[in-house]
Design a protein around this motif. Structure first.
Motif, PDB file in Angstrom:
ATOM      1  N   VAL A  97      38.273  -4.761  64.027  1.00  0.00           N
ATOM      2  CA  VAL A  97      39.660  -4.938  64.495  1.00  0.00           C
ATOM      3  C   VAL A  97      40.505  -5.695  63.480  1.00  0.00           C
ATOM      4  O   VAL A  97      41.733  -5.613  63.517  1.00  0.00           O
ATOM      5  CB  VAL A  97      39.733  -5.623  65.888  1.00  0.00           C
ATOM      6  N   SER A  98      39.873  -6.400  62.561  1.00  0.00           N
ATOM      7  CA  SER A  98      40.665  -7.125  61.558  1.00  0.00           C
ATOM      8  C   SER A  98      40.991  -6.265  60.336  1.00  0.00           C
ATOM      9  O   SER A  98      41.689  -6.730  59.435  1.00  0.00           O
ATOM     10  CB  SER A  98      39.926  -8.398  61.126  1.00  0.00           C
ATOM     11  N   ILE A  99      40.522  -5.018  60.285  1.00  0.00           N
ATOM     12  CA  ILE A  99      40.872  -4.157  59.137  1.00  0.00           C
ATOM     13  C   ILE A  99      41.632  -2.899  59.555  1.00  0.00           C
ATOM     14  O   ILE A  99      41.963  -2.062  58.718  1.00  0.00           O
ATOM     15  CB  ILE A  99      39.625  -3.741  58.309  1.00  0.00           C
ATOM     16  N   ILE A 100      41.919  -2.785  60.860  1.00  0.00           N
ATOM     17  CA  ILE A 100      42.720  -1.629  61.299  1.00  0.00           C
ATOM     18  C   ILE A 100      44.158  -1.851  60.832  1.00  0.00           C
ATOM     19  O   ILE A 100      44.760  -2.877  61.144  1.00  0.00           O
ATOM     20  CB  ILE A 100      42.655  -1.485  62.833  1.00  0.00           C
ATOM     21  N   GLY A 122      38.076   6.247  63.419  1.00  0.00           N
ATOM     22  CA  GLY A 122      38.453   5.034  64.157  1.00  0.00           C
ATOM     23  C   GLY A 122      37.479   3.888  63.915  1.00  0.00           C
ATOM     24  O   GLY A 122      36.322   3.934  64.330  1.00  0.00           O
ATOM     25  N   ASP A 123      37.960   2.835  63.260  1.00  0.00           N
ATOM     26  CA  ASP A 123      37.073   1.720  62.898  1.00  0.00           C
ATOM     27  C   ASP A 123      36.551   1.001  64.138  1.00  0.00           C
ATOM     28  O   ASP A 123      35.362   0.675  64.231  1.00  0.00           O
ATOM     29  CB  ASP A 123      37.823   0.714  62.013  1.00  0.00           C
ATOM     30  N   GLY A 124      37.458   0.738  65.095  1.00  0.00           N
ATOM     31  CA  GLY A 124      37.068  -0.037  66.279  1.00  0.00           C
ATOM     32  C   GLY A 124      36.004   0.662  67.105  1.00  0.00           C
ATOM     33  O   GLY A 124      35.144   0.025  67.718  1.00  0.00           O
ATOM     34  N   ILE A 125      36.060   1.990  67.113  1.00  0.00           N
ATOM     35  CA  ILE A 125      35.124   2.768  67.948  1.00  0.00           C
ATOM     36  C   ILE A 125      33.682   2.524  67.511  1.00  0.00           C
ATOM     37  O   ILE A 125      32.771   2.395  68.340  1.00  0.00           O
ATOM     38  CB  ILE A 125      35.452   4.282  67.869  1.00  0.00           C
ATOM     39  N   ILE A 186      37.142   2.579  51.428  1.00  0.00           N
ATOM     40  CA  ILE A 186      38.517   3.068  51.303  1.00  0.00           C
ATOM     41  C   ILE A 186      38.931   3.013  49.833  1.00  0.00           C
ATOM     42  O   ILE A 186      38.399   2.215  49.078  1.00  0.00           O
ATOM     43  CB  ILE A 186      39.509   2.244  52.175  1.00  0.00           C
ATOM     44  N   PRO A 187      39.877   3.893  49.445  1.00  0.00           N
ATOM     45  CA  PRO A 187      40.264   3.920  48.033  1.00  0.00           C
ATOM     46  C   PRO A 187      41.020   2.672  47.587  1.00  0.00           C
ATOM     47  O   PRO A 187      41.072   2.368  46.412  1.00  0.00           O
ATOM     48  CB  PRO A 187      41.159   5.146  47.906  1.00  0.00           C
ATOM     49  N   ARG A 188      41.684   1.997  48.484  1.00  0.00           N
ATOM     50  CA  ARG A 188      42.331   0.753  48.070  1.00  0.00           C
ATOM     51  C   ARG A 188      41.763  -0.384  48.911  1.00  0.00           C
ATOM     52  O   ARG A 188      40.792  -0.180  49.623  1.00  0.00           O
ATOM     53  CB  ARG A 188      43.849   0.859  48.143  1.00  0.00           C
ATOM     54  N   ASN A 189      42.333  -1.556  48.807  1.00  0.00           N
ATOM     55  CA  ASN A 189      41.667  -2.708  49.405  1.00  0.00           C
ATOM     56  C   ASN A 189      42.098  -3.056  50.818  1.00  0.00           C
ATOM     57  O   ASN A 189      41.548  -3.964  51.431  1.00  0.00           O
ATOM     58  CB  ASN A 189      41.849  -3.938  48.499  1.00  0.00           C
ATOM     59  N   GLU A 190      43.098  -2.400  51.347  1.00  0.00           N
ATOM     60  CA  GLU A 190      43.531  -2.654  52.727  1.00  0.00           C
ATOM     61  C   GLU A 190      44.416  -1.514  53.178  1.00  0.00           C
ATOM     62  O   GLU A 190      44.785  -0.663  52.383  1.00  0.00           O
ATOM     63  CB  GLU A 190      44.300  -3.979  52.824  1.00  0.00           C
ATOM     64  N   MET A 191      44.760  -1.528  54.465  1.00  0.00           N
ATOM     65  CA  MET A 191      45.687  -0.562  55.051  1.00  0.00           C
ATOM     66  C   MET A 191      45.318   0.865  54.677  1.00  0.00           C
ATOM     67  O   MET A 191      46.069   1.558  53.987  1.00  0.00           O
ATOM     68  CB  MET A 191      47.112  -0.878  54.602  1.00  0.00           C
ATOM     69  N   ASP A 192      44.143   1.266  55.088  1.00  0.00           N
ATOM     70  CA  ASP A 192      43.695   2.592  54.688  1.00  0.00           C
ATOM     71  C   ASP A 192      42.772   3.176  55.764  1.00  0.00           C
ATOM     72  O   ASP A 192      42.370   2.480  56.696  1.00  0.00           O
ATOM     73  CB  ASP A 192      42.981   2.497  53.335  1.00  0.00           C
ATOM     74  N   ILE A 193      42.461   4.439  55.582  1.00  0.00           N
ATOM     75  CA  ILE A 193      41.633   5.156  56.549  1.00  0.00           C
ATOM     76  C   ILE A 193      40.254   5.358  55.940  1.00  0.00           C
ATOM     77  O   ILE A 193      40.152   5.772  54.775  1.00  0.00           O
ATOM     78  CB  ILE A 193      42.281   6.512  56.891  1.00  0.00           C
ATOM     79  N   ALA A 194      39.213   5.112  56.731  1.00  0.00           N
ATOM     80  CA  ALA A 194      37.851   5.171  56.203  1.00  0.00           C
ATOM     81  C   ALA A 194      37.537   6.545  55.612  1.00  0.00           C
ATOM     82  O   ALA A 194      37.724   7.573  56.267  1.00  0.00           O
ATOM     83  CB  ALA A 194      36.848   4.850  57.307  1.00  0.00           C
ATOM     84  N   VAL A 195      37.055   6.556  54.366  1.00  0.00           N
ATOM     85  CA  VAL A 195      36.467   7.776  53.798  1.00  0.00           C
ATOM     86  C   VAL A 195      35.109   7.964  54.480  1.00  0.00           C
ATOM     87  O   VAL A 195      34.742   9.061  54.882  1.00  0.00           O
ATOM     88  CB  VAL A 195      36.301   7.648  52.274  1.00  0.00           C
ATOM     89  N   VAL A 196      34.402   6.852  54.605  1.00  0.00           N
ATOM     90  CA  VAL A 196      33.188   6.753  55.435  1.00  0.00           C
ATOM     91  C   VAL A 196      33.159   5.339  55.987  1.00  0.00           C
ATOM     92  O   VAL A 196      33.522   4.386  55.292  1.00  0.00           O
ATOM     93  CB  VAL A 196      31.905   6.997  54.600  1.00  0.00           C
ATOM     94  N   GLY A 197      32.728   5.199  57.248  1.00  0.00           N
ATOM     95  CA  GLY A 197      32.520   3.875  57.822  1.00  0.00           C
ATOM     96  C   GLY A 197      31.146   3.841  58.461  1.00  0.00           C
ATOM     97  O   GLY A 197      30.678   4.875  58.959  1.00  0.00           O
ATOM     98  N   VAL A 198      30.490   2.694  58.421  1.00  0.00           N
ATOM     99  CA  VAL A 198      29.182   2.586  59.061  1.00  0.00           C
ATOM    100  C   VAL A 198      29.110   1.282  59.847  1.00  0.00           C
ATOM    101  O   VAL A 198      29.411   0.206  59.311  1.00  0.00           O
ATOM    102  CB  VAL A 198      28.034   2.626  58.024  1.00  0.00           C
TER     103      VAL A 198
END
Lengths: 291, 741
Positions: A97-100, A122-125, A186-198
């Motif tokens: 929730v701190s990186i959405i 969705g990161d939170g999911i 993510i391609p940059r360091n914040e405010m981005d959409i996961a290319v892959v999240g685990v």
């Protein structure tokens, strides 16, 4: 944006009745960081917007050893990551929730909305899934619970029936010696959409030597957030010093079904699933050891 | 150094207060009585024949005042120099995003609804997105009539999609390569990127009661726009007036007529003022982004690191039209050869039509593309020879009296000093952790020349108004004019107010661009202030009967020589009986013999498991003259470096089937603050510059070498090189895997 009807009910009963009356054409609004953007871009045509931020039950945060954590579906991210109890007990939830979005988005965007939007990224999911969270749903035919790993059914589609509202999320109190972590590429360091999240969570035995149970969930590698039961099972009963983390990463890669898109190729995403699964597990295990 | 009171001081931006309080008026803020909204229907196909356009339902919609198709603007072509752009497509559309029909209506919603009611039948045709395909002899012609276009620099012997070629060089390439111990040939590519200014293209066109064409436009070269529009629609320039407005960011992209000719036709047909504002999807798909390029460099070098030959060919993908660049080609391409002593060189730059979004200018047009290739190439040669890249550059860089690779000779050459200053600040050579590396790159750029005018008028309240036809697009030219006038009149900067002129007021102004603003505007402001000062002294001498040749302006007073006898200047202004003012027109187009060097060093860490690059530190060293305003100067460095970082690591308009696919800032990545590392700036002071204060330019130099410095740092860190921008994690990982095979 196409014209639409807007109502702001004050009670849960009113909200459900408004959603029921609106039927297929109705959508619940919390932070609006997905819904309003989609409506403005014409990607989501909604006739009836039911603003549920005025409903008490959707704004709750409650936490106890016995009942675990309950988070109302309209609670914005910043309230979650600023809550001392959550920070202490649910680090794996705070991770996501701190990186959405960015700070501004986190002031509006809700964890419930993140789940209902059902984006594969969705990161939170992912945090909800690895923590074994359950969605509390109410509708014209009463209340029901849906496991968060079963909640998303397709990109942008969820298990709610017309008239149903996600009221809150219940996250069980972690067992002793448990740890969880979510990370994304993510391609940059914040405010981005996961290319892959685990996301990964583990429970260690009393000696903190072996893994009692584990859960792994993947973002952006399938049409929905992907709970990989096999990867968790592969870790069950193994020693943390063994190569079981590598094996779990292979299970995760086998389960992933990524596609090529503008954020990355399928091959690269598969590679990232392996790297990130190991990294997520490593931090989850460290957190469990430090419990 | 000469000491100044206002010049060189950190004066607050003269437009800053208006902008942060929201009072500054941009084109999109303008409201005229009866004004309509313009909207455009754009082609979804990269290449198609238009079979039929049915506007009947749109015409019938209440509130719609004009609906235009290519039939209504048939034959009209416009551009900045090459006139090849139609306001609306006629028989064919040549890129996805091309304008096919336009509407003027009483609200934006009605205009959009009308657009949705227009039916177009297309016959999709094969499209060419790749310039290398488009160059082939059997490729279909995007512009069969290119030889008939106004502004084509040279008729083509055989009509092809390659419509302009420029070359530079000296010596004999064969000789240079024959001498070489090593020959290296590599190809580099750069992507299509957007300038990402905040304000999208916007304009208002109004044909008034006197049949004058009144225009407000997000365009930084209003006099050029007046010429371009007059020529395109066949009216006298005198009929057109460009009115001043603030411009919300430019970065090179706000010099094209863009939608102004089309909106003129909407105003003509609707007989109303019409406003058109692009949305950002339109900006990403159909404005004038930086050209993608494919560059091949072949070099010859001796074992001791002496460069003997340099051959480079830059292929620019012009997109569907060539009209959005004032030089038709991009002159910055020659910088692929850089400030190095190379005896035998040949550089060729060509522009190729393809079925994609037309390219335009962006911050150092042609330079970031050329320098990425050239400086990447230099580094690779150094590493192959086993010479440190710093030593290698120092050996080959020009010094006093040396001619650059493409034949420029400068005086007071600070190339080596600038690189050494960067190296010192970056602690080049100090130990680095595993998978961490440093890389460097250089650029050089002299400010461009041009023409402008300034008027200085004393006000009765003791303040001064400075008039200028320049439109400040965000780089601080008004603050420059303010500081010069304040300095020369001995005033504090808050006593000087800038009020821009419209295009009726003076004969010409070149417009902002090419880092010329400071060079040209400071000279004009200086001359106007001096003229105004002479007028003031003359008026004072008339009032007091003093000898006009021996008066001194100091502390808001006119003194009689070195005596204590004085007269307050506002008293002079109030009592002399006429307006005290001075004007100047400066035309300075001389090719300069001073340039400004820039040396940049990146320090990166690479995650070898994911390929991700983390920028740890960045150093930017600049050869400067007198810095007029240290805040503005540093702002240009910071902003240029950040833009360069975006170009290096993440920015790319991705084109799939001829369509730009990442059309929002969610998908088109530009750096955020979290991506910006510690920045160290070093200024190397030079005594030589241009104009009364010895200034140099800073606006473009700052962003041109960044990408090469980062690419070189990546190779230093992990031993692999990425030849195409942006240097994404995926490309780094692929290069790592290839090197391990």
């Amino acid at each position: 944006m196409k014209p639409f009807e807007y109502v702001k009910p004050n009670t849960l009963a009113e909200a459900i009745s408004a959603l029921d009356a609106g039927g297929e054409d109705a959508r619940a609004l919390s932070g609006g960081t997905d819904l309003i953007v989609q409506m403005r871009a014409g990607r989501n045509v909604v006739g009836n917007v039911i603003d549920v931020k005025g409903v008490t039950e959707t704004n709750v945060i409650s936490h106890s050893k016995k009942d675990g954590l309950t988070i109302g579906s309209s609670v914005p991210c910043y309230r979650i990551y600023n809550d001392e109890g959550i920070k202490k007990t649910y680090a794996g939830l705070v991770d996501s929730v701190s990186i959405i979005g960015g700070t501004g988005i986190q002031g509006r965007a809700s964890l419930g909305g993140n789940l209902c939007n059902a984006a594969p990224s969705g990161d939170g999911i992912q945090s909800l899934i690895i923590l074994g969270a359950v969605a509390n749903v109410e509708g014209p035919n009463g209340a029901r619970q849906i496991a968060t790993e079963d909640f998303c059914t397709a990109p942008g589609q969820n298990a709610l029936n017309p008239g149903e509202l996600l009221v809150s999320l219940s996250v069980p109190e972690p067992e002793s010696n448990a740890g969880a972590h979510y990370l994304r590429f993510i391609p940059r360091n914040e405010m981005d959409i996961a290319v892959v999240g685990v996301g990964a969570s583990v429970v260690l035995d009393a000696e903190k030597k072996s893994i009692v149970s584990a859960r792994i969930s993947l973002a952006s590698v399938a049409p929905t957030p992907l709970f990989v039961e096999a990867a968790g099972d592969a870790l069950k009963g193994t020693e943390i010093a063994s190569d079981s983390v590598e094996k779990a990463a292979i299970f995760a890669q086998e389960a992933a079904r990524p596609i090529d898109d503008m954020r990355g190729t399928a091959d690269y995403r598969l590679h990232l699933v392996g790297v990130l699964t190991k990294r997520a597990l490593k931090v989850a295990i460290e957190r469990a050891e430090n419990q | 150094m000469i000491s100044y009171n206002v010049i060189g001081q950190p004066i607050v931006r003269s437009d800053g207060f208006e902008k942060v309080t929201g009072r500054a008026q941009y084109t999109g803020d303008l409201k005229l009585p009866g004004m309509l909204w313009g909207k455009v229907l754009r082609s979804p196909f990269a290449h198609a024949r238009i079979i039929r356009v049915d506007t009947s339902r749109a015409v019938g919609l209440p509130g719609v005042h004009a609906v235009l198709t290519g039939d209504d603007t048939r034959g009209v072509r416009y551009g900045r120099r090459l006139f090849d752009v139609p306001p609306l497509a006629e028989e064919r559309v040549l890129f996805a995003g091309e304008r096919v029909a336009a509407v003027a209506a009483e609200s934006m919603e009605i205009a959009q609804n009308a657009i949705d009611l227009i039916e177009v039948e297309y016959d999709p045709l094969p499209a060419i997105a790749d310039p290398l395909e488009s160059m082939k002899g059997d490729a279909f012609l995007l512009h069969p009539d290119v030889n008939d276009y106004v502004g084509l620099p040279k008729k083509l012997e055989k009509v092809s999609n390659v419509f302009v070629t420029n070359t530079w060089g000296k010596g004999e390439l064969d000789t240079g390569f024959a001498q070489a111990d090593h020959i290296l040939e590599r190809t580099y590519t750069t992507p299509l990127v957007h300038q990402a200014y905040l304000e999208p293209h916007s304009c208002v066109v109004f044909i008034d009661e006197d049949q004058r064409i009144q225009i407000w436009a997000a365009n930084k070269a209003p006099f050029a726009l007046r010429q371009q529009l007059a020529a395109a629609i066949g009216v006298d320039e005198d009929r057109i007036r460009l009115n001043p407005t603030y411009i919300g960011g430019d970065f090179g992209g706000k010099g094209s007529p863009m939608d102004v000719p089309l909106v003129y036709f909407l105003a003509l047909h609707s007989k109303r003022p019409v406003r058109m504002v692009m949305d950002y999807v339109e900006e990403f798909t159909a404005a004038n982004p930086r050209h993608p390029s494919v560059t091949t460099v072949r070099s010859g070098v001796l074992n001791d690191g002496t460069l003997t030959a340099w051959e480079a060919r830059i292929i620019f993908n012009s997109g569907a039209y060539g009209g959005f660049k004032p030089g038709v080609n991009l002159g910055g391409a020659r910088d692929v050869a850089g400030p190095y002593k190379i005896p035998h060189t040949f550089v060729e730059a060509i522009q190729v039509y393809t079925n994609s979004v037309p390219g335009g200018h962006m911050r150092g047009p042609g330079e970031p593309q050329g320098i990425f290739a050239g400086e990447s190439h230099l580094d690779e040669i150094a590493r192959i020879l086993g010479i440190d890249p710093l030593e290698f550059r120092l050996k080959n860089l020009v010094g006093e009296g040396d001619v650059t690779a493409t034949g420029s000779l400068y005086r007071d050459v600070k190339a080596k000093e600038t690189l050494e200053a960067a190296s010192m600040a970056a602690r080049y050579g100090s130990p680095l952790a595993m998978n961490v590396g440093r890389g460097m790159a250089m650029g050089a750029r002299a400010p461009g020349g041009g023409e402008t005018h300034v008027g200085v008028i004393f006000q009765k309240d003791g303040t001064v108004v400075a008039r200028t036809p320049i439109l400040d697009q965000g780089t601080g030219t008004y603050t420059t004019v303010n500081q010069v006038v304040a300095e020369e009149l001995g005033l504090s900067s808050d006593k000087v107010q800038i009020i821009p002129w419209n295009t009726d007021a003076v004969s010409f102004d070149t417009g902002i661009g090419g880092s010329r603003g400071t060079r040209v505007a400071s000279q004009a402001a200086y001359a106007a202030a001096q003229n105004a000062k002479q007028e003031l002294l003359r008026a004072a001498s008339e009032i007091r009967g003093w000898d006009p040749s021996n008066l001194v302006l100091k502390d808001n007073k006119v003194y009689k020589g070195n005596t204590e006898d004085y007269i307050d200047f506002d008293f002079v202004v109030q009592n002399c009986g006429f307006d005290i003012q001075g004007t100047s027109g400066i035309e300075d187009r001389e090719q300069l013999t001073v340039t400004a060097f820039c040396a940049q060093i990146a320090e990166v860490a690479v995650d070898v498991e994911t390929g991700q690059i983390k920028l740890l530190r960045f150093t930017s060293a600049h050869d400067v003259g007198q810095v007029l305003n240290p805040i503005g100067h540093q702002g240009q460095i910071n902003g240029g470096v950040v833009q360069g970082i975006g170009y290096a690591l993440m920015e790319e308009l991705e084109v799939e089937d001829g369509r730009v696919s990442n059309v929002t800032f969610g998908d088109y990545k530009i750096p955020t603050m979290a991506d910006i590392p510690e920045l160290r700036t070093v200024l190397v002071q030079s005594k030589n510059g241009v104009g009364p204060y010895n200034i140099k330019g800073i606006g473009e130099n700052t962003n041109t070498a960044v990408a090469a410095a980062i690419a070189n740092a990546v190779e230093d860190a992990i031993g692999v090189r990425v030849y195409s921008l942006p240097i994404t994690a995926e490309k780094v990982l692929a290069a790592l895997r290839e090197s391990n095979v």
